[in-house]
Write a protein that holds these residues in place. Structure first.
Motif, PDB file in Angstrom:
ATOM      1  N   LYS A   2     -52.474  16.759-113.523  1.00 41.60           N
ATOM      2  CA  LYS A   2     -51.712  15.661-114.114  1.00 41.60           C
ATOM      3  C   LYS A   2     -52.559  14.659-114.882  1.00 41.60           C
ATOM      4  CE  LYS A   2     -48.060  15.962-110.761  1.00 41.60           C
ATOM      5  NZ  LYS A   2     -47.469  15.485-109.560  1.00 41.60           N
ATOM      6  N   ARG A   3     -53.874  14.654-114.661  1.00 44.73           N
ATOM      7  CA  ARG A   3     -54.706  13.620-115.280  1.00 44.73           C
ATOM      8  C   ARG A   3     -55.896  14.225-116.022  1.00 44.73           C
ATOM      9  NH1 ARG A   3     -52.838  12.370-110.942  1.00 44.73           N
ATOM     10  NH2 ARG A   3     -53.482  11.358-109.113  1.00 44.73           N
ATOM     11  N   LYS A   4     -56.365  13.488-117.008  1.00 46.25           N
ATOM     12  CA  LYS A   4     -57.546  13.924-117.756  1.00 46.25           C
ATOM     13  C   LYS A   4     -58.759  14.024-116.840  1.00 46.25           C
ATOM     14  CE  LYS A   4     -56.074  12.344-122.260  1.00 46.25           C
ATOM     15  NZ  LYS A   4     -56.357  11.524-123.442  1.00 46.25           N
ATOM     16  N   SER A   5     -58.827  13.162-115.829  1.00 49.56           N
ATOM     17  CA  SER A   5     -59.951  13.223-114.895  1.00 49.56           C
ATOM     18  C   SER A   5     -59.952  14.544-114.122  1.00 49.56           C
ATOM     19  CB  SER A   5     -59.918  12.034-113.934  1.00 49.56           C
ATOM     20  OG  SER A   5     -58.735  12.056-113.157  1.00 49.56           O
ATOM     21  N   GLU A   6     -58.767  15.098-113.867  1.00 51.89           N
ATOM     22  CA  GLU A   6     -58.681  16.390-113.185  1.00 51.89           C
ATOM     23  C   GLU A   6     -59.137  17.521-114.113  1.00 51.89           C
ATOM     24  OE1 GLU A   6     -55.059  15.353-110.100  1.00 51.89           O
ATOM     25  OE2 GLU A   6     -54.548  16.123-112.092  1.00 51.89           O
ATOM     26  N   ILE A   7     -58.810  17.401-115.380  1.00 53.20           N
ATOM     27  CA  ILE A   7     -59.276  18.392-116.351  1.00 53.20           C
ATOM     28  C   ILE A   7     -60.796  18.356-116.431  1.00 53.20           C
ATOM     29  CG2 ILE A   7     -59.278  19.080-118.780  1.00 53.20           C
ATOM     30  CD1 ILE A   7     -56.408  17.953-118.938  1.00 53.20           C
ATOM     31  N   LYS A   8     -61.359  17.156-116.420  1.00 55.50           N
ATOM     32  CA  LYS A   8     -62.817  17.006-116.455  1.00 55.50           C
ATOM     33  C   LYS A   8     -63.460  17.687-115.243  1.00 55.50           C
ATOM     34  CE  LYS A   8     -66.321  13.462-117.195  1.00 55.50           C
ATOM     35  NZ  LYS A   8     -66.581  12.038-117.385  1.00 55.50           N
ATOM     36  N   LEU A   9     -62.832  17.579-114.087  1.00 58.22           N
ATOM     37  CA  LEU A   9     -63.307  18.248-112.879  1.00 58.22           C
ATOM     38  C   LEU A   9     -63.236  19.767-113.031  1.00 58.22           C
ATOM     39  CD1 LEU A   9     -63.900  18.076-109.658  1.00 58.22           C
ATOM     40  CD2 LEU A   9     -61.451  18.496-109.493  1.00 58.22           C
ATOM     41  N   LEU A  10     -62.177  20.269-113.643  1.00 61.18           N
ATOM     42  CA  LEU A  10     -61.963  21.707-113.788  1.00 61.18           C
ATOM     43  C   LEU A  10     -62.792  22.335-114.904  1.00 61.18           C
ATOM     44  CD1 LEU A  10     -58.092  21.772-113.377  1.00 61.18           C
ATOM     45  CD2 LEU A  10     -59.762  22.774-111.809  1.00 61.18           C
ATOM     46  N   LYS A  11     -63.178  21.542-115.897  1.00 63.83           N
ATOM     47  CA  LYS A  11     -63.835  22.072-117.093  1.00 63.83           C
ATOM     48  C   LYS A  11     -65.016  22.992-116.806  1.00 63.83           C
ATOM     49  CE  LYS A  11     -65.820  20.724-121.570  1.00 63.83           C
ATOM     50  NZ  LYS A  11     -66.302  22.046-121.764  1.00 63.83           N
ATOM     51  N   PRO A  12     -66.003  22.600-116.002  1.00 64.15           N
ATOM     52  CA  PRO A  12     -67.127  23.520-115.789  1.00 64.15           C
ATOM     53  C   PRO A  12     -66.713  24.841-115.126  1.00 64.15           C
ATOM     54  CG  PRO A  12     -67.371  21.540-114.435  1.00 64.15           C
ATOM     55  CD  PRO A  12     -66.188  21.330-115.308  1.00 64.15           C
ATOM     56  N   HIS A  13     -65.734  24.789-114.257  1.00 68.96           N
ATOM     57  CA  HIS A  13     -65.260  25.989-113.573  1.00 68.96           C
ATOM     58  C   HIS A  13     -64.525  26.915-114.543  1.00 68.96           C
ATOM     59  CE1 HIS A  13     -66.285  24.247-109.673  1.00 68.96           C
ATOM     60  NE2 HIS A  13     -65.698  23.135-110.093  1.00 68.96           N
ATOM     61  N   LEU A  14     -63.647  26.333-115.371  1.00 70.94           N
ATOM     62  CA  LEU A  14     -62.912  27.142-116.343  1.00 70.94           C
ATOM     63  C   LEU A  14     -63.845  27.683-117.420  1.00 70.94           C
ATOM     64  CD1 LEU A  14     -59.660  25.012-116.659  1.00 70.94           C
ATOM     65  CD2 LEU A  14     -59.845  27.341-115.758  1.00 70.94           C
ATOM     66  N   ASP A  15     -64.802  26.862-117.861  1.00 68.86           N
ATOM     67  CA  ASP A  15     -65.765  27.327-118.863  1.00 68.86           C
ATOM     68  C   ASP A  15     -66.564  28.521-118.333  1.00 68.86           C
ATOM     69  OD1 ASP A  15     -64.970  25.475-120.747  1.00 68.86           O
ATOM     70  OD2 ASP A  15     -66.659  24.117-120.393  1.00 68.86           O
ATOM     71  N   GLU A  16     -66.944  28.473-117.069  1.00 70.84           N
ATOM     72  CA  GLU A  16     -67.714  29.575-116.483  1.00 70.84           C
ATOM     73  C   GLU A  16     -66.857  30.836-116.359  1.00 70.84           C
ATOM     74  OE1 GLU A  16     -70.043  30.752-112.383  1.00 70.84           O
ATOM     75  OE2 GLU A  16     -69.765  28.636-112.841  1.00 70.84           O
ATOM     76  N   LEU A  17     -65.629  30.671-115.885  1.00 66.60           N
ATOM     77  CA  LEU A  17     -64.739  31.815-115.702  1.00 66.60           C
ATOM     78  C   LEU A  17     -64.304  32.407-117.038  1.00 66.60           C
ATOM     79  CD1 LEU A  17     -63.050  33.589-113.761  1.00 66.60           C
ATOM     80  CD2 LEU A  17     -61.234  31.868-113.966  1.00 66.60           C
ATOM     81  N   LEU A  18     -64.065  31.533-118.005  1.00 62.32           N
ATOM     82  CA  LEU A  18     -63.497  31.942-119.293  1.00 62.32           C
ATOM     83  C   LEU A  18     -64.502  31.723-120.422  1.00 62.32           C
ATOM     84  CD1 LEU A  18     -60.107  30.110-118.688  1.00 62.32           C
ATOM     85  CD2 LEU A  18     -60.519  32.568-118.440  1.00 62.32           C
ATOM     86  N   CYS A  19     -65.693  32.225-120.248  1.00 61.93           N
ATOM     87  CA  CYS A  19     -66.813  31.871-121.119  1.00 61.93           C
ATOM     88  C   CYS A  19     -66.567  32.108-122.609  1.00 61.93           C
ATOM     89  CB  CYS A  19     -68.083  32.564-120.664  1.00 61.93           C
ATOM     90  SG  CYS A  19     -67.985  34.352-120.694  1.00 61.93           S
ATOM     91  N   LYS A  20     -65.826  33.102-122.994  1.00 60.18           N
ATOM     92  CA  LYS A  20     -65.598  33.364-124.418  1.00 60.18           C
ATOM     93  C   LYS A  20     -64.136  33.149-124.796  1.00 60.18           C
ATOM     94  CE  LYS A  20     -69.457  36.451-124.909  1.00 60.18           C
ATOM     95  NZ  LYS A  20     -69.954  37.723-125.389  1.00 60.18           N
ATOM     96  N   SER A  21     -63.521  32.201-124.158  1.00 62.03           N
ATOM     97  CA  SER A  21     -62.096  31.943-124.366  1.00 62.03           C
ATOM     98  C   SER A  21     -61.868  30.501-124.778  1.00 62.03           C
ATOM     99  CB  SER A  21     -61.325  32.201-123.064  1.00 62.03           C
ATOM    100  OG  SER A  21     -61.585  33.494-122.587  1.00 62.03           O
ATOM    101  N   ARG A  22     -60.712  30.278-125.359  1.00 63.81           N
ATOM    102  CA  ARG A  22     -60.276  28.907-125.650  1.00 63.81           C
ATOM    103  C   ARG A  22     -59.181  28.567-124.655  1.00 63.81           C
ATOM    104  NH1 ARG A  22     -58.767  28.488-131.796  1.00 63.81           N
ATOM    105  NH2 ARG A  22     -57.886  26.626-130.873  1.00 63.81           N
ATOM    106  N   TRP A  23     -59.253  27.363-124.110  1.00 64.20           N
ATOM    107  CA  TRP A  23     -58.235  26.939-123.156  1.00 64.20           C
ATOM    108  C   TRP A  23     -57.945  25.456-123.345  1.00 64.20           C
ATOM    109  CZ3 TRP A  23     -59.655  23.066-119.883  1.00 64.20           C
ATOM    110  CH2 TRP A  23     -61.012  22.892-119.636  1.00 64.20           C
ATOM    111  N   ASN A  24     -56.723  25.048-122.985  1.00 63.77           N
ATOM    112  CA  ASN A  24     -56.378  23.635-123.016  1.00 63.77           C
ATOM    113  C   ASN A  24     -55.172  23.372-122.116  1.00 63.77           C
ATOM    114  OD1 ASN A  24     -54.606  24.936-124.988  1.00 63.77           O
ATOM    115  ND2 ASN A  24     -53.947  22.896-125.485  1.00 63.77           N
ATOM    116  N   PHE A  25     -55.068  22.125-121.705  1.00 59.22           N
ATOM    117  CA  PHE A  25     -53.929  21.672-120.907  1.00 59.22           C
ATOM    118  C   PHE A  25     -53.014  20.844-121.793  1.00 59.22           C
ATOM    119  CE2 PHE A  25     -56.860  22.535-117.453  1.00 59.22           C
ATOM    120  CZ  PHE A  25     -56.032  22.967-116.431  1.00 59.22           C
ATOM    121  N   ASP A  26     -51.714  20.978-121.579  1.00 55.98           N
ATOM    122  CA  ASP A  26     -50.724  20.122-122.227  1.00 55.98           C
ATOM    123  C   ASP A  26     -50.092  19.267-121.136  1.00 55.98           C
ATOM    124  OD1 ASP A  26     -48.668  18.876-123.541  1.00 55.98           O
ATOM    125  OD2 ASP A  26     -47.782  20.704-124.358  1.00 55.98           O
ATOM    126  N   LEU A  27     -50.647  18.066-120.952  1.00 55.86           N
ATOM    127  CA  LEU A  27     -50.163  17.180-119.891  1.00 55.86           C
ATOM    128  C   LEU A  27     -48.871  16.471-120.270  1.00 55.86           C
ATOM    129  CD1 LEU A  27     -53.528  15.644-118.630  1.00 55.86           C
ATOM    130  CD2 LEU A  27     -52.335  17.701-117.839  1.00 55.86           C
TER     131      LEU A  27
END
Length: 69
Positions: free
Chosen positions: A10-35
């Motif tokens: 729900k918050r940008k701060s949560e996305i910031k927390l998830l970013k390193p994990h998603l970047d590692e899992l999805l290394c050659k992918s584009r991803w984004n949240f629509d809050l």
């Protein structure tokens, strides 16, 4: 391939927390949240996205995550 997930993020701060994990899992992918969407959508553009691993990652970090079809 585009994968779309309904999440409990729900918050940008949560996305910031998830970013390193998603970047590692999805290394050659584009991803984004629509809050602004009522389902707090996570959209992933990837050729090799493992939907199961994305759900496991978010749930492991105490977020709800369900793939939408």
């Amino acid at each position: 391939m585009i994968s779309i997930f309904k999440t409990s993020v729900k918050r940008k701060s949560e996305i910031k927390l998830l970013k390193p994990h998603l970047d590692e899992l999805l290394c050659k992918s584009r991803w984004n949240f629509d809050l602004e969407d009522s389902d707090n959508i996570l959209r992933i553009e990837s050729e090799n996205c493992s939907e199961r691993k994305v759900v496991e990652l978010l749930e492991g970090l105490n977020f709800k995550c369900v793939e939408l079809e």
